[in-house]
Motif scaffolding. Structure first.
Motif, short mmCIF file in Angstrom:
data_model
loop_
_atom_site.label_atom_id
_atom_site.label_comp_id
_atom_site.label_asym_id
_atom_site.label_seq_id
_atom_site.Cartn_x
_atom_site.Cartn_y
_atom_site.Cartn_z
N ASN A 8 21.92 6.08 -31.00
CA ASN A 8 22.08 6.55 -32.27
C ASN A 8 20.88 6.20 -33.38
OD1 ASN A 8 23.60 7.51 -34.52
ND2 ASN A 8 24.32 5.51 -35.17
N LEU A 9 19.68 6.94 -32.83
CA LEU A 9 18.52 6.72 -33.62
C LEU A 9 17.85 8.04 -34.20
CD1 LEU A 9 16.31 4.63 -30.83
CD2 LEU A 9 17.94 3.78 -32.53
N HIS A 10 17.24 7.89 -35.10
CA HIS A 10 16.62 9.11 -35.79
C HIS A 10 14.99 8.85 -35.52
CE1 HIS A 10 20.70 9.64 -37.65
NE2 HIS A 10 20.82 8.36 -37.83
N ILE A 11 14.63 9.48 -34.37
CA ILE A 11 13.23 9.28 -34.14
C ILE A 11 12.52 10.34 -34.89
CG2 ILE A 11 11.51 9.25 -32.48
CD1 ILE A 11 13.77 8.45 -30.42
N SER A 12 11.37 10.05 -35.50
CA SER A 12 10.56 11.02 -36.48
C SER A 12 10.44 12.31 -35.50
CB SER A 12 9.28 10.45 -36.73
OG SER A 12 8.51 11.43 -37.42
N ASN A 57 17.09 -7.32 -27.51
CA ASN A 57 18.41 -7.66 -27.00
C ASN A 57 19.57 -7.16 -27.47
OD1 ASN A 57 18.23 -8.93 -29.47
ND2 ASN A 57 18.35 -11.10 -28.76
N GLU A 58 19.45 -6.30 -28.52
CA GLU A 58 20.46 -5.60 -29.41
C GLU A 58 20.43 -4.08 -28.69
OE1 GLU A 58 20.25 -5.94 -33.50
OE2 GLU A 58 20.38 -8.06 -33.35
N ARG A 59 21.10 -4.16 -27.48
CA ARG A 59 21.23 -2.68 -26.56
C ARG A 59 22.55 -2.07 -27.47
NH1 ARG A 59 18.74 -2.71 -20.89
NH2 ARG A 59 16.72 -4.00 -21.25
N GLY A 60 22.58 -0.65 -27.04
CA GLY A 60 23.98 0.02 -27.13
C GLY A 60 23.57 0.98 -28.49
N LYS A 61 24.85 1.36 -29.12
CA LYS A 61 24.74 2.14 -30.26
C LYS A 61 24.31 1.29 -31.54
CE LYS A 61 27.10 5.64 -32.66
NZ LYS A 61 28.49 6.60 -32.67
N VAL A 62 23.33 1.55 -32.22
CA VAL A 62 23.17 0.83 -33.52
C VAL A 62 23.71 1.36 -34.53
CG1 VAL A 62 20.57 0.53 -32.46
CG2 VAL A 62 20.87 2.45 -34.27
N PRO A 63 24.11 0.38 -35.48
CA PRO A 63 24.88 0.99 -37.05
C PRO A 63 24.13 2.07 -37.39
CG PRO A 63 24.22 -1.29 -36.78
CD PRO A 63 23.84 -0.69 -35.59
N ASP A 64 24.81 3.21 -38.13
CA ASP A 64 24.53 4.17 -39.03
C ASP A 64 23.59 3.88 -40.01
OD1 ASP A 64 26.07 5.88 -37.31
OD2 ASP A 64 27.76 5.63 -38.81
N GLN A 65 23.58 2.57 -40.57
CA GLN A 65 22.83 2.23 -41.56
C GLN A 65 22.22 1.07 -41.14
OE1 GLN A 65 21.99 3.81 -44.59
NE2 GLN A 65 23.59 5.36 -43.98
N ILE A 66 20.77 0.89 -40.92
CA ILE A 66 20.01 -0.13 -40.52
C ILE A 66 18.78 -0.42 -41.60
CG2 ILE A 66 20.76 0.03 -37.93
CD1 ILE A 66 17.85 1.37 -37.92
N PRO A 67 18.53 -1.85 -41.48
CA PRO A 67 17.33 -2.16 -42.46
C PRO A 67 16.10 -1.57 -41.68
CG PRO A 67 17.99 -4.11 -41.12
CD PRO A 67 19.20 -3.11 -40.78
#
Length: 592
Positions: A27-31, A65-75
């Motif tokens: 769930n990343l938005h890579i440039s 260590n925070e693998r998996g699907k990341v939240p839609d809104q992240i810092p």
């Protein structure tokens, strides 16, 4: 029956192991920016990703260590007013990172204590930079920390400069003026030198504190981007690029040497740029191609890259990062770990391991790795100090104790300046053919004959005639003659009329040794004789030229045969070695 010999290597069976998608970073938005960088950077704690965002540039920091699907809104790490093009982690502080942007600025950031992507706050708070480094007038495409000195950062910009920053003071005491836009840069292990590739297709090694290049030679000839990486503590540089026919190549260079060692080696004809990564612990070079899913790895041995294996995947990568050796999993015999982007939506870890069943620490595949202690401060580095950071014993990490420091056994290579001068001196002393005196050319011999003919036609004094005729003695003697009878036109000159023919002069020249009483030939007969001599001389010159041409062809053929046999012959082929020696002797004989 001929036996098979396999090169001994501890890393010959290294294989890459992919990770299931649920354990990737999803769930990343890579440039999607087209600037040629690696898009991701990694250290043992965090992963940085160039982010596709609106309202200015940003990048994300993901705890490993925070693998998996990341939240839609992240810092996000926001602050740039244009797209972030590159990031780099501090080698001695895992929470400090530098970023470069299209807005022409370099920012320094610090990851907050206890940073996580998961928060219960209603509004996500972005992270702001701790310092801003301004000085470039155009976009900054690459940033790279010095691997030996603390807080020294290099930034390459489109304004054709590379600035060296002390991020502790925010000042840039050194600036390298580059002739063209930099495509890649890499530090030497002791932080004294910086290697760059650029659009002008040249490879340069900079003595950074002298602010000048000590090595500048043509690199890969292709029009697409080339990359360079310094091979750790070796005095060698590995490059990737393209040939004129757009074939992907790798090259091995020694600073100061004009050409790559062993020439360029072709990989394939795929169009994606190759990204090189060096592992100093295993002496392996990893090459990942943009737009394809393959990662090749080679072992450096005896100034050659020995191909080990290839990790193949159907998922292409646009960016990739490798973990420092102090962060690998020594319990699973992992020697390297990569993080590759997939479809611009998630990042997949790839673990490269040595397959072994032993349950104890494998010291032979885990030499000491660079730790978190720099070799010198920024001020000491600027004052000229040199060295490499202390290393840590990975066995202490395997046992779960505090890292044990091991003194660095780095031996600095010979100065880079010396090899720069050597090729020039060699070239000046090389032309041995200059000592070989070639036979006179046809034009030179014709000129001498023409000069003599003019002497005859001008009816100069007999002493001049006698001196000139001596040049014909090797070929043919002219017909005997007495002192020439002056024509009415020539007799008009008072000097010649007052001087009658004297038989005393006859013995001075072998040509005039016959009695002077012989009938003196007329001017017309002398010209006929000269014409005959001229024609005869032309024939001799033509024959000599043909002979020289034939000898040149024989010499060229012999030289080609010698070179061809040298390439084909093996070290144990005695007959061919004797044949090469025989051809070399024939070649020397033909040249002499």
């Amino acid at each position: 029956m001929a036996g098979r010999f396999v090169r001994a290597s501890k890393y010959r069976h290294v294989f890459g192991k992919s990770t299931r998608k649920e354990f990737c970073y999803d769930n990343l938005h890579i440039s999607r920016n087209a600037w040629d960088t690696n898009l991701v950077k990694a250290n043992p704690e965090y992963l940085s990703v160039n982010w596709e965002s609106s309202g200015g540039g940003a990048f994300a920091v993901i705890p490993l260590n925070e693998r998996g699907k990341v939240p839609d809104q992240i810092p996000l790490f926001r602050g740039h007013t244009a797209a972030v093009l590159d990031t780099d982690w501090h080698p001695f502080n895992d929470r400090i990172i530098a970023s470069a942007s299209d807005d022409g600025k370099v920012f320094i950031w610090q990851v907050p204590q206890g940073f996580t992507l998961y928060t219960d706050a209603e509004e996500v708070t972005d992270v702001s930079p701790t310092s801003r480094l301004t000085g470039h007038s155009r976009k900054v495409g690459q940033v790279l920390f010095n691997p030996a000195a603390e807080n020294i950062l290099a930034s390459a910009s489109g304004d054709l400069t590379i600035k060296l920053w002390d991020i502790g003071t925010g000042q840039s005491p050194l600036t390298l003026k580059h002739p063209d836009i930099v495509q890649s840069l890499s530090w030497s292990a002791n932080g004294n030198f910086l290697v760059t590739t650029s659009r002008d297709k040249k490879l340069r090694v900079w003595d950074v504190r002298q602010q000048q290049p000590v090595h500048e030679h043509p690199g890969h000839e292709g029009a697409k981007n080339s990359r360079a990486v310094w091979m750790g503590e070796h005095n060698r540089i590995a490059t990737t690029g393209f040939s004129r026919m757009s074939e992907r190549q790798i090259g091995l260079w020694e600073p100061g040497r004009k050409d790559p060692i062993g020439g360029f080696n072709s990989l394939d004809s795929i169009s994606g740029v190759c990204m090189p990564f060096w592992d100093d612990g295993s002496n392996c070079l990893y090459i990942a191609g943009k737009g394809d899913g393959n990662i090749r790895y080679f072992e450096y041995e005896n100034d050659k890259f020995e191909f080990l294996s290839e990790y193949k995947s159907a998922e292409p990568q646009r960016g990739i990062a490798f973990l420092p050796r102090r962060g690998i999993n020594v319990h699973e015999n992992e020697v390297m770990r990569a993080f590759k982007t997939v479809n611009d939506t998630y990042i997949e870890p790839i673990s490269f391991t040595v397959p072994r069943r032993a349950e104890t620490f494998q010291s032979d595949i885990y030499p000491p790795a660079v730790g978190l202690k720099p070799a010198m401060t920024a001020a000491e580095w600027l004052d000229g100090k040199t060295g490499v950071p202390a290393k840590i014993d990975l066995e202490s990490i395997y046992e779960g104790t505090a890292p044990v420091e091991v003194p660095a056994d780095f031996k600095p290579p010979a100065p880079v300046k010396a090899p720069v001068v050597a090729p020039t001196l060699k070239k000046e002393s090389e032309p041995a053919p200059a000592a070989y005196r070639a036979p006179p050319t046809a034009s030179e011999q014709k000129a001498s004959i023409s000069n003599m003919a003019n002497k005859y036609q001008d009816n100069e004094e007999s002493s001049d005639d006698e001196a000139e005729t001596s040049s014909f003695e090797e070929i043919s003697r002219p017909a005997p003659r007495a002192a020439p009878v002056r024509s009415p036109v020539a007799a008009a000159a008072p000097v010649h009329v007052a001087k009658p023919p004297s038989p005393v002069k006859a013995p001075q020249s072998p040509v005039m040794s016959r009695p002077a009483a012989a009938a003196a030939p007329t001017d017309g007969s002398m010209l006929d004789q000269i014409k005959q001599l001229f024609e005869h001389q032309n024939q001799m010159i033509t024959a000599q030229g043909d002979k020289i041409t034939a000898q040149s062809r024989i010499i060229a053929q012999l030289a080609a045969d010698v070179e061809a046999l040298k390439k084909r012959v093996g070290p144990s082929s005695q007959e061919q070695s004797e044949r090469i020696r025989q051809l070399e002797l024939e070649l020397e004989e033909a040249r002499s």
